[in-house]
Write a protein that holds these residues in place. Structure first.
Motif, PDB file in Angstrom:
ATOM      1  N   GLN A  89      54.468  41.289  20.284  1.00 42.70           N
ATOM      2  CA  GLN A  89      53.427  41.783  21.190  1.00 42.70           C
ATOM      3  C   GLN A  89      53.136  40.773  22.288  1.00 42.70           C
ATOM      4  N   LEU A  90      53.045  39.506  21.921  1.00 44.09           N
ATOM      5  CA  LEU A  90      52.756  38.484  22.914  1.00 44.09           C
ATOM      6  C   LEU A  90      53.871  38.402  23.953  1.00 44.09           C
ATOM      7  N   GLU A  91      55.108  38.501  23.505  1.00 45.34           N
ATOM      8  CA  GLU A  91      56.236  38.471  24.443  1.00 45.34           C
ATOM      9  C   GLU A  91      56.191  39.671  25.388  1.00 45.34           C
ATOM     10  N   ARG A  92      55.842  40.835  24.871  1.00 46.36           N
ATOM     11  CA  ARG A  92      55.718  42.012  25.731  1.00 46.36           C
ATOM     12  C   ARG A  92      54.625  41.811  26.780  1.00 46.36           C
ATOM     13  N   PHE A  93      53.515  41.235  26.356  1.00 48.09           N
ATOM     14  CA  PHE A  93      52.410  41.016  27.288  1.00 48.09           C
ATOM     15  C   PHE A  93      52.791  39.964  28.331  1.00 48.09           C
ATOM     16  N   GLU A  94      53.429  38.892  27.905  1.00 46.36           N
ATOM     17  CA  GLU A  94      53.872  37.866  28.848  1.00 46.36           C
ATOM     18  C   GLU A  94      54.794  38.457  29.908  1.00 46.36           C
ATOM     19  N   SER A  95      55.660  39.378  29.483  1.00 44.77           N
ATOM     20  CA  SER A  95      56.568  40.032  30.429  1.00 44.77           C
ATOM     21  C   SER A  95      55.798  40.840  31.464  1.00 44.77           C
ATOM     22  N   VAL A  96      54.740  41.548  31.011  1.00 44.21           N
ATOM     23  CA  VAL A  96      53.913  42.336  31.936  1.00 44.21           C
ATOM     24  C   VAL A  96      53.197  41.414  32.915  1.00 44.21           C
ATOM     25  N   VAL A  97      52.642  40.311  32.409  1.00 42.23           N
ATOM     26  CA  VAL A  97      51.937  39.362  33.275  1.00 42.23           C
ATOM     27  C   VAL A  97      52.882  38.830  34.350  1.00 42.23           C
ATOM     28  N   ASP A  98      54.100  38.477  33.967  1.00 39.90           N
ATOM     29  CA  ASP A  98      55.077  37.969  34.927  1.00 39.90           C
ATOM     30  C   ASP A  98      55.426  39.022  35.968  1.00 39.90           C
ATOM     31  N   LYS A  99      55.481  40.279  35.543  1.00 39.85           N
ATOM     32  CA  LYS A  99      55.917  41.357  36.428  1.00 39.85           C
ATOM     33  C   LYS A  99      54.848  41.713  37.458  1.00 39.85           C
ATOM     34  N   VAL A 100      53.596  41.750  37.042  1.00 39.78           N
ATOM     35  CA  VAL A 100      52.544  42.200  37.964  1.00 39.78           C
ATOM     36  C   VAL A 100      51.990  41.059  38.810  1.00 39.78           C
ATOM     37  N   GLY A 101      52.355  39.836  38.493  1.00 44.34           N
ATOM     38  CA  GLY A 101      51.803  38.723  39.250  1.00 44.34           C
ATOM     39  C   GLY A 101      50.414  38.366  38.765  1.00 44.34           C
ATOM     40  N   ALA A 102      49.585  37.857  39.668  1.00 43.09           N
ATOM     41  CA  ALA A 102      48.269  37.380  39.237  1.00 43.09           C
ATOM     42  C   ALA A 102      47.155  37.874  40.146  1.00 43.09           C
ATOM     43  N   PRO A 103      46.957  39.213  40.241  1.00 41.70           N
ATOM     44  CA  PRO A 103      45.833  39.694  41.053  1.00 41.70           C
ATOM     45  C   PRO A 103      44.526  39.745  40.270  1.00 41.70           C
ATOM     46  N   PHE A 104      44.529  39.159  39.060  1.00 40.85           N
ATOM     47  CA  PHE A 104      43.382  39.294  38.167  1.00 40.85           C
ATOM     48  C   PHE A 104      42.585  38.004  38.089  1.00 40.85           C
ATOM     49  N   ASP A 105      41.278  38.145  37.921  1.00 41.58           N
ATOM     50  CA  ASP A 105      40.427  36.978  37.694  1.00 41.58           C
ATOM     51  C   ASP A 105      40.703  36.350  36.326  1.00 41.58           C
ATOM     52  N   ARG A 127      49.651  29.258  22.752  1.00 39.19           N
ATOM     53  CA  ARG A 127      50.501  30.180  23.512  1.00 39.19           C
ATOM     54  C   ARG A 127      49.809  31.510  23.761  1.00 39.19           C
ATOM     55  N   ALA A 128      48.936  31.927  22.846  1.00 37.04           N
ATOM     56  CA  ALA A 128      48.267  33.226  22.984  1.00 37.04           C
ATOM     57  C   ALA A 128      47.263  33.239  24.122  1.00 37.04           C
ATOM     58  N   HIS A 129      46.881  32.067  24.624  1.00 38.20           N
ATOM     59  CA  HIS A 129      45.972  32.041  25.774  1.00 38.20           C
ATOM     60  C   HIS A 129      46.511  31.124  26.875  1.00 38.20           C
ATOM     61  N   ASP A 130      47.828  31.009  26.939  1.00 42.03           N
ATOM     62  CA  ASP A 130      48.467  30.167  27.948  1.00 42.03           C
ATOM     63  C   ASP A 130      48.694  30.967  29.231  1.00 42.03           C
ATOM     64  N   PHE A 131      47.582  31.339  29.872  1.00 41.80           N
ATOM     65  CA  PHE A 131      47.628  32.094  31.119  1.00 41.80           C
ATOM     66  C   PHE A 131      46.698  31.426  32.126  1.00 41.80           C
ATOM     67  N   ALA A 132      46.864  31.799  33.377  1.00 44.22           N
ATOM     68  CA  ALA A 132      45.925  31.312  34.385  1.00 44.22           C
ATOM     69  C   ALA A 132      44.556  31.940  34.130  1.00 44.22           C
ATOM     70  N   ALA A 133      43.506  31.145  34.168  1.00 48.67           N
ATOM     71  CA  ALA A 133      42.131  31.613  33.944  1.00 48.67           C
ATOM     72  C   ALA A 133      42.023  32.489  32.699  1.00 48.67           C
ATOM     73  N   PRO A 134      42.378  31.963  31.516  1.00 49.19           N
ATOM     74  CA  PRO A 134      42.387  32.790  30.308  1.00 49.19           C
ATOM     75  C   PRO A 134      41.001  32.952  29.695  1.00 49.19           C
ATOM     76  N   LEU A 135      40.878  34.020  28.932  1.00 47.09           N
ATOM     77  CA  LEU A 135      39.748  34.226  28.044  1.00 47.09           C
ATOM     78  C   LEU A 135      40.275  34.333  26.623  1.00 47.09           C
ATOM     79  N   VAL A 136      39.480  33.914  25.672  1.00 49.36           N
ATOM     80  CA  VAL A 136      39.748  34.167  24.253  1.00 49.36           C
ATOM     81  C   VAL A 136      38.627  35.051  23.739  1.00 49.36           C
ATOM     82  N   ARG A 137      38.981  36.262  23.318  1.00 50.53           N
ATOM     83  CA  ARG A 137      37.972  37.165  22.750  1.00 50.53           C
ATOM     84  C   ARG A 137      37.777  36.809  21.274  1.00 50.53           C
TER      85      ARG A 137
END
Length: 416
Positions: free
Chosen positions: A200-216, A232-242
């Protein structure tokens, strides 16, 4: 709908809303919520999350702990993002003065979309249809804050990964839409070394890479992922941990407990309302399925499945009474349950009296995990299931759960 009871001292950060006529003084059962434990848990989670901010999940009345006092406590700890399940939960927090960002996690109904704008609530885009509805609303001049959800394998809510780019383009090109989040949710992150969680994390990482970073914000990690997948589960730009269950001092399974220094925040207790000595062979409660094997002292507690103490615990559970673990005997009733405190001339039977408090679960044994195991369920359900008719007593930071001196606000001191 519950009464709030606070301890003597500073009450500015505690609720004064009278949601019920039931009070800690009048009710035989009470849930004590230790706000100091919630503060501690928030700090532990913030430390584990590294540079990621926390989104505190306070849905279902903060898992039964009380949405408003918990949210106020967490705000004082620097948390500025909250998650709720339903629109009405978000509106209630807004009406009670919570001004931080609130994400409603459910899929929004089209007719309810204007309420998100009215109350400044973030909404979830979980389908192409919702995206189109939100685009129409924003085009009419209403600003909308949107989090796009990706279904990477939970199978519940969210866009298929292949649909995300098109939806994001639509939303990004529509004036009045603020793309504030991209997120997903794990199905098996509570299982250490879960291959599916990594998928699941790999699938999400692929989506993040594809859409770029228009998100806060980009957020995937929940409590389970924080504990099992790590940074790794929160290794994104401006991440949140729920995080939800861990804020209340619990983990999904007992084997995850050693991974964080958490403090359970809720203790459920009930008073002894009746005592009697029965002879050998005496049946107890509905169905007469349990009978005393000897002359025995039976304590009746003023708590039952109507208060959220599961009926399935009948004949399985123990409570702490008179300093000892005592078995629950007979069938748990809606408003009462019975406890075997032993032979009349021995402790604890010899010392237990009417009015004494029994602990059904708390920070020590028996724990929420114990009750969940007896009831064949999960700790989430035990906390959420504590009935609204059970008053919550909020313990201030340096106080102990058993501290005396609780005061009930008079009706003239409460807001409507």
């Amino acid at each position: 709908m519950r009464a709030f009871v606070v301890l003597r001292g500073d009450t500015d950060s505690l609720p004064i809303t009278d949601w019920s006529t039931n009070t800690d003084e009048h009710s035989p059962a009470t849930a004590i919520v230790d706000l100091a434990a919630i503060r501690h848990n928030a700090r532990v989670l913030q430390d584990r999350a590294g540079g990621a901010d926390l989104m505190a999940v306070v849905k279902a009345d903060a898992y039964g702990h009380g949405g408003l006092p918990v949210a106020r406590t967490l705000h004082e700890e620097g948390i500025r993002h909250f998650g709720v399940a339903r629109l009405d939960e978000g509106i209630r927090l807004r009406d009670q003065g919570i001004a931080d960002r609130i994400l409603v996690l459910e899929a929004p109904s089209p007719e309810h979309l204007p309420h998100y704008v009215e109350h400044s609530l973030d909404l979830t885009i979980s389908s192409t249809r919702t995206a189109a509805d939100v685009a129409r609303l924003a085009s009419a001049g209403a600003p909308v804050r949107a989090h796009v959800k990706v279904d990477t394998g939970m199978g519940r809510l969210g866009l298929a990964p292949d649909d995300v780019t098109e939806v994001v383009s639509l939303l990004a090109d529509t004036a009045g839409i603020d793309l504030v989040g991209l997120w997903t949710h794990f199905a098996t992150a509570d299982v250490p070394e879960s291959a599916f969680a990594r998928t699941q994390l790999e699938r999400f990482e692929s989506v993040v890479d594809k859409v770029g970073a228009p998100f806060d914000r980009v957020h995937a990690a929940n409590t389970g992922a924080l504990l099992t997948l790590g940074a790794r589960a929160h290794d994104f730009a401006a991440p949140l941990v729920r995080t939800g269950i861990a804020l209340y001092g619990l983990t999904a399974t007992p084997d995850l407990e050693p991974r964080l220094d958490l403090r359970p925040a809720m203790q459920l207790q009930a008073r002894v309302t009746h005592l009697k000595t029965v002879s050998a062979g005496t049946p107890i409660s509905y169905g007469a399925q349990w009978r005393a094997s000897q002359r025995t002292r039976i304590a009746t507690l003023g708590v039952g499945y109507g208060d959220g103490y599961p009926r399935l615990c009948s004949g399985r559970a123990s409570v702490r009474l008179g300093g000892s673990l005592c078995p629950v005997v007979g069938t748990i009733c809606m408003d009462m349950c019975m406890v075997d405190v032993g032979p009349p001339n021995q402790d604890p039977a010899a010392t237990v009296d009417v009015g004494d408090e029994a602990i059904l679960f708390g920070p020590s044994s028996p724990s929420v995990h114990d009750v969940a195991q007896w009831a064949e369920t999960i700790p989430y359900e035990i906390c959420c299931g504590v009935s609204p008719r059970v008053p919550r007593r909020y313990v201030q930071p340096e106080e102990k759960a058993e501290s005396a001196g609780a005061v009930q606000l008079s009706s003239s001191e409460r807001s409507p």
